[in-house]
Motif scaffolding. Structure first.
Motif, mmCIF file in Angstrom:
data_model
loop_
_atom_site.group_PDB
_atom_site.id
_atom_site.type_symbol
_atom_site.label_atom_id
_atom_site.label_comp_id
_atom_site.label_asym_id
_atom_site.label_seq_id
_atom_site.Cartn_x
_atom_site.Cartn_y
_atom_site.Cartn_z
ATOM 1 N N MET A 77 45.020 -8.127 23.825
ATOM 2 C CA MET A 77 45.284 -8.804 25.102
ATOM 3 C C MET A 77 45.817 -7.815 26.141
ATOM 4 S SD MET A 77 46.737 -12.541 23.845
ATOM 5 C CE MET A 77 48.156 -12.327 24.807
ATOM 6 N N ASP A 78 46.691 -6.916 25.719
ATOM 7 C CA ASP A 78 47.222 -5.907 26.651
ATOM 8 C C ASP A 78 46.117 -5.018 27.185
ATOM 9 O OD1 ASP A 78 49.804 -6.835 26.410
ATOM 10 O OD2 ASP A 78 50.414 -5.321 24.929
ATOM 11 N N ARG A 79 45.224 -4.566 26.315
ATOM 12 C CA ARG A 79 44.150 -3.668 26.734
ATOM 13 C C ARG A 79 43.173 -4.381 27.665
ATOM 14 N NH1 ARG A 79 44.537 0.144 22.459
ATOM 15 N NH2 ARG A 79 46.537 1.101 22.918
ATOM 16 N N GLU B 159 37.285 -0.760 22.516
ATOM 17 C CA GLU B 159 37.746 0.571 22.914
ATOM 18 C C GLU B 159 36.619 1.595 22.822
ATOM 19 O OE1 GLU B 159 41.286 1.106 20.545
ATOM 20 O OE2 GLU B 159 42.544 0.450 22.227
ATOM 21 N N THR C 69 43.907 -6.915 29.601
ATOM 22 C CA THR C 69 44.629 -7.101 30.860
ATOM 23 C C THR C 69 44.684 -5.797 31.649
ATOM 24 O OG1 THR C 69 45.985 -8.823 29.854
ATOM 25 C CG2 THR C 69 46.801 -7.839 31.887
ATOM 26 N N HIS C 70 45.029 -4.722 30.963
ATOM 27 C CA HIS C 70 45.128 -3.418 31.637
ATOM 28 C C HIS C 70 43.772 -3.014 32.221
ATOM 29 C CE1 HIS C 70 46.560 0.589 32.499
ATOM 30 N NE2 HIS C 70 45.510 1.078 31.862
ATOM 31 N N ARG C 71 42.721 -3.179 31.451
ATOM 32 C CA ARG C 71 41.376 -2.795 31.915
ATOM 33 C C ARG C 71 40.931 -3.681 33.080
ATOM 34 N NH1 ARG C 71 37.948 1.501 30.334
ATOM 35 N NH2 ARG C 71 35.851 0.942 30.927
ATOM 36 N N LYS D 212 55.045 -6.039 18.567
ATOM 37 C CA LYS D 212 54.356 -5.631 19.795
ATOM 38 C C LYS D 212 53.075 -4.863 19.507
ATOM 39 C CE LYS D 212 58.224 -5.541 22.935
ATOM 40 N NZ LYS D 212 58.915 -4.809 23.984
ATOM 41 N N LYS D 213 52.944 -4.353 18.287
ATOM 42 C CA LYS D 213 51.748 -3.596 17.927
ATOM 43 C C LYS D 213 50.750 -4.441 17.141
ATOM 44 C CE LYS D 213 53.970 0.828 18.138
ATOM 45 N NZ LYS D 213 54.213 2.121 17.547
ATOM 46 N N ARG E 289 47.921 -8.802 20.108
ATOM 47 C CA ARG E 289 48.699 -8.503 21.328
ATOM 48 C C ARG E 289 48.186 -7.238 22.004
ATOM 49 N NH1 ARG E 289 55.030 -9.538 20.494
ATOM 50 N NH2 ARG E 289 54.998 -8.858 22.657
ATOM 51 N N VAL E 290 47.858 -6.235 21.207
ATOM 52 C CA VAL E 290 47.312 -5.003 21.775
ATOM 53 C C VAL E 290 45.973 -5.298 22.459
ATOM 54 C CG1 VAL E 290 46.454 -2.688 21.231
ATOM 55 C CG2 VAL E 290 48.519 -3.548 20.110
#
Length: 172
Positions: free
Chosen positions: A27-29, A77, A31-33, A19-20, A24-25
């Motif tokens: 894509m998560d960031r 970031e 998506t979150h943003r 997960k880290k 994947r991170v």
């Protein structure tokens, strides 16, 4: 982004289990943003998509390994942190401006009341009184807020009120 992710998935099975994993991170960031935008016309959306596009272009030019995704993630970031800091600064400046305007309006209201008292018993035309109670009270308030000592009439704006009241009285 899809071709880079497909290449990565073929050569790095950790993508599915960790997960880290940087991809994947990333894509998560992203998506979150992206959830901050209700539509593509929202403020900042163009900067967001431009940053994502630049990151994808970097990935297209690399082997697409986890390290490349990690570098793109760090770059995004950093960009987002700068944008967030600038937005916080803009919000703080807007809040200061709003507070200043509220203080000026409260002070102007006090000056307007004082001007009305100074005009009592004097034949001051309505348009002059309206000017003194409105725009000139705002000038007095702004001058007092900007004064270094916080009070007084260093610029002489308040003294002009009496001169103007005197000058519009024809009997004088």
């Amino acid at each position: 982004l899809e071709p880079s992710l497909l290449r990565l998935a073929m050569v790095d099975p950790r993508f599915f289990s960790d997960k880290k994993h940087p991809a994947r991170v990333l894509m998560d960031r992203i998506t979150h943003r992206s959830l901050a935008f209700a539509s593509d016309t929202d403020t900042g959306f163009n900067q967001f998509t431009k940053a994502i596009s630049n990151g994808i272009q970097v990935l297209v030019g690399t082997s697409g390994d986890a390290a490349a995704f990690g570098r793109v993630l760090r770059k995004l970031e950093d960009t987002w942190e700068r944008e967030d800091a600038a937005q916080v600064k803009r919000h703080q400046e807007a809040a200061r401006a709003l507070l200043h305007a509220e203080q000026r309006n409260l002070l102007a209201h006090r000056f307007a009341e004082d001007i009305v008292q100074r005009c009592k018993g004097k034949n001051v035309p309505d348009n002059i009184l309206a000017f003194l109670r409105g725009p000139w009270a705002q000038v007095l308030a702004e001058a007092q807020l900007r004064a270094d000592d916080g009070g007084g009439d260093g610029a002489g704006y308040n003294a002009l009120v009496d001169d103007l009241i005197w000058s519009v009285q024809s009997r004088l």
